[in-house]
Write an enzyme that holds these catalytic residues in place. Structure first.
Site, PDB file in Angstrom:
ATOM      1  N   GLU A 200       0.845  -1.196   0.000  1.00 34.38           N
ATOM      2  CA  GLU A 200       0.000   0.000   0.000  1.00 34.38           C
ATOM      3  C   GLU A 200       0.878   1.243   0.000  1.00 34.38           C
ATOM      4  O   GLU A 200       2.078   1.175   0.232  1.00 34.38           O
ATOM      5  CB  GLU A 200      -0.966  -0.009   1.200  1.00 34.38           C
ATOM      6  N   GLU A 288      -6.155  -1.126   9.857  1.00 28.00           N
ATOM      7  CA  GLU A 288      -6.530  -2.483  10.236  1.00 28.00           C
ATOM      8  C   GLU A 288      -7.500  -2.380  11.404  1.00 28.00           C
ATOM      9  O   GLU A 288      -7.624  -1.334  12.044  1.00 28.00           O
ATOM     10  CB  GLU A 288      -5.309  -3.298  10.658  1.00 28.00           C
TER      11      GLU A 288
END
Ligand code: ADP
Ligand code: ADP
Ligand code: MG
Length: 665
Positions: A200, A288
């Protein structure tokens, strides 16, 4: 409600869960490994059951065995704490199949969120802003390069199963990706048994801000605002606070809406945390979700008054949440410092050993604020190499951020640990830094502020005053006592002294009123007043008030004087008569011994490899030794070319910090 709960964890979090159970009138069972037989958690629980040897794989990770203990002891539910089995959906399912309630979210939510690739897919589907990147597995290095170039450098290569800051690497260019991809894959395989990798965008100079969520089994979901956890080393948190100094009401509300949307998407029914990286411009991106109680949950409890462990237990028991979003409010400000057995002066490397002294500050109300200390150890306990090196979580609450920081700085002064390296001087340094106080945080904070490592802070003029006064007081107490037993050479009644603090000399005239000292700094035409002196010879903490401000310093004797640590400043001090001060000034300065020829161990541990022989000609950068402790390997390379005259250790040897491993000729 349950009448008995089993706690499948150890250390501070086991103690933390026991405290809430006691308050709720619920009996507790802890399971423990051989290493924890004498632990505080075992002492505090109503029942304790030994489940195996120290390694977690042979004790705290044995799900079936732990469930069997729950059944044998008639515990109706299991609280997994954090780490270990807390995010293991298989374990949660096994609990359900064995008629034991798992105190955590449903296994479907753990599955969906436990994996970073999959959780990003869920998040994107729930309209949560995710970090731009490739939401899928990377096949090989060539694929990694293609994807990284599509995203645009810098990128972050991450293990999908990662946690605890492991399995993460930043790549600034193609070469970094080529080198980093297989390294992260190998690390992920080793640490998590899962080598799936994704990539990412690396958000530069960001902040870490996370939202606490809470759900029940009846479709209610709320958030308990944010925590900012930007002060990190090795992508791991060290100082956390709530609320965040960055957020305004609108951003807070927007992040809350997204966190709740994600929680609802997986029918989240317990306490959980949605983590975001946040730009300095307040743009935020989902990182997350942690489907468990978070280590830094105390700061949220302090600003909301909600006991998160209690809420997890109530939800697991099927109760309907007793409050809604509108009932929740932020009150004041809370800080948490993670006190670790690690040496900040040596790149934060772990430091194991016995807590020869362990005296935390008193918990409770202090000066209009609150001090809380979550710990699982007592004086005399050992911080072993088997588990996490966290010793305690010290938290403070005050009506304002400045108040919470000041109270933390004071509480850290009063936290006394001896026997192993610890990060208290480092935590104190951060509390005293103007940048931290101004709230200009970022995950680069430690790198920015301590670019060449932590070496303490320069003492402020006020701190030099404190140290001057402390040295005079100790000197007086010691000479008075020596005189009393007939061994004194100097008169304790002498008035004029010279105090040498580091490189500066200060003339001081003492007067004693009752037990207090008035110290006239004759060259500066000022007087310092030292009152409420609390110290006796041999003690390592000195407490008093200087001009009515309370302080605590650590002191130790040194040749011809004392070494005094006040927060992050460490100073050598001498108290001399004017005559001996003159003599002293004329002595040649001592040159420290030359240690550049020595290779010393930076931390205690086990020598894993020693691939060098006596007499070998080594080149700068060559690997000499690999030392391991607490599952962390430290590679020691030659700092110059040369011949090794002596090699004193071999693979398999245990070494202490500062042990000499080899010597150049
Ligand atoms: P968090 O994400 O809760 O702030 P960290 O990122 O520091 O915590 O921890 C990462 C992982 O290590 C998590 O799985 C956490 O549960 C585990 N962990 C951290 N500290 C401890 C501890 N003292 N005991 C057991 N597990 C821990
Ligand atoms: P872990 O499971 O180890 O907690 P996270 O994905 O939460 O892993 O990342 C840990 C830390 O790494 C974050 O708190 C943040 O400081 C940093 N980090 C992670 N992803 C990024 C990113 N894309 N850009 C910048 N920093 C990041
Ligand atoms: Mg994380």
């Amino acid at each position: 409600m349950f009448s008995k709960i089993l706690i499948a964890n150890r250390g501070e979090i086991a103690v933390r869960v026991i405290k809430t159970c006691r308050r709720m009138g619920i009996a507790t069972v802890v399971v423990y490994s051989e290493a924890d037989a004498d632990s505080l958690a075992v002492e505090m629980a109503d029942e304790a059951v030994l489940i195996g040897p120290p390694p977690a794989a042979q004790s705290y990770l044995l799900g079936e065995k732990i469930i069997a203990v729950a059944r044998d002891t008639r515990a109706q539910a299991i609280h997994p704490g954090f780490g270990f089995l807390s995010e293991n959906a298989g374990f949660a399912r096994l609990c359900a199949a064995s008629d034991v309630v798992f105190i955590g979210p449903n296994p479907h939510a753990i599955d969906a969120m436990g994996d970073k690739i999959q959780s990003k897919k869920f998040a994107a589907a729930a309209n949560v802003t995710v970090v731009p990147g490739h939401v899928g597995e990377i096949e090989d290095t060539a694929h990694a390069v293609t994807i990284s170039e599509q995203i645009g450098y810098p990128v972050m290569i991450k293990a999908s199963a990662g946690g605890g800051g492991k399995g993460i690497r930043v790549a600034w260019n193609r070469q970094d990706v080529e080198e980093g991809f297989s390294a992260v894959r190998a690390e992920a395989k080793g640490a998590f048994g899962d080598d799936r990798i994704f990539i990412e965008k690396f958000i530069e100079n960001p902040r870490h801000i996370e939202i606490q969520v809470l759900g029940d089994k009846h479709g209610h979901t709320v958030h308990l605002f944010e925590r900012e956890c930007s002060i990190q080393r090795r992508n791991q948190k060290v100082i956390e606070e709530a609320p965040s100094p960055l957020l305004d009401e609108a951003t807070r509300a927007a992040m809350g809406v997204q966190a709740i949307a994600l929680a609802r998407a997986v029918d989240y029914d317990s306490a959980g945390t949605v983590e975001f990286v946040v730009g300095q411009d307040k743009s935020f991106y989902f990182l997350e979700m942690n489907t468990r109680l978070q280590v830094e949950h105390p700061v949220t409890e302090l600003i909301t008054g909600i006991d998160l462990v209690e809420q997890m237990i109530r939800s697991a028991a099927g109760e309907v949440m007793a409050f809604g979003q509108a009932d929740l409010k932020i009150s004041g400000w809370a800080m948490e410092s993670r006190i670790y057995a690690e040496d900040p002066y040596r790149k934060f490397l772990p430091s194991i050993g016995r807590l020869v002294r362990f005296a935390p500050p008193a918990e409770g109300q202090h000066d209009g604020g609150v001090v809380r200390n979550d710990t699982g150890v007592r004086e005399g306990d050992e911080i072993s190499m088997f588990y996490d090196p966290m010793i305690a979580k010290l938290s403070t609450w005050a009506p304002t951020r400045a108040g919470a920081i000041s109270l933390m700085a004071r509480a850290l002064e009063d936290f006394h640990i001896e026997g192993l390296g610890h990060n208290i001087p480092f935590l104190s340094a951060v509390m005293d830094q103007d940048r931290f106080r101004s709230g200009m945080l970022s995950t680069n904070y430690i790198k920015d502020e301590f670019p060449s490592g932590f070496a303490g802070l320069e003492a402020t003029p006020e701190q030099v005053d404190v140290v001057t006064a402390v040295a005079l007081a100790m000197h007086r107490i010691i000479t008075a006592r020596a005189r009393h037993i007939g061994a004194g050479l100097q008169s304790p009644d002498r008035k004029d002294w010279v105090v040498v603090v580091g490189q500066t000399r200060r003339a001081a005239r003492l007067s004693v009123v009752g037990g207090d000292l008035a110290i006239e700094l004759t060259d500066e035409a000022r007087t310092l007043n030292l009152t409420a002196i609390d110290w006796r010879p041999g003690a390592s903490l000195f407490r008093a008030r200087l001009d009515d401000r309370a302080f605590t310093v650590s002191v130790s004797p040194a040749d011809e004087g004392f070494v005094i640590r006040l927060r992050a400043a460490v100073l050598k001090v001498m108290v001399l008569t004017p005559v001996s001060a003159d003599l002293h000034a004329r002595l040649p300065a001592k040159t420290p011994p030359d240690t550049s020829r020595l290779v010393v161990s930076p931390m205690p541990g086990l020598v894993i490899t020693a691939d060098v022989a006596q007499g070998e000609d080594v080149k700068e950068g060559q690997v000499l030794f690999v030392i391991e402790a607490m599952k962390m390997q430290n590679i020691l390379r030659a700092e110059r070319d040369g011949i090794l005259k002596v090699v004193s250790v071999k693979a398999g040897d245990s070494v202490a910090a500062d042990d000499i491993l080899a010597e150049f000729g």
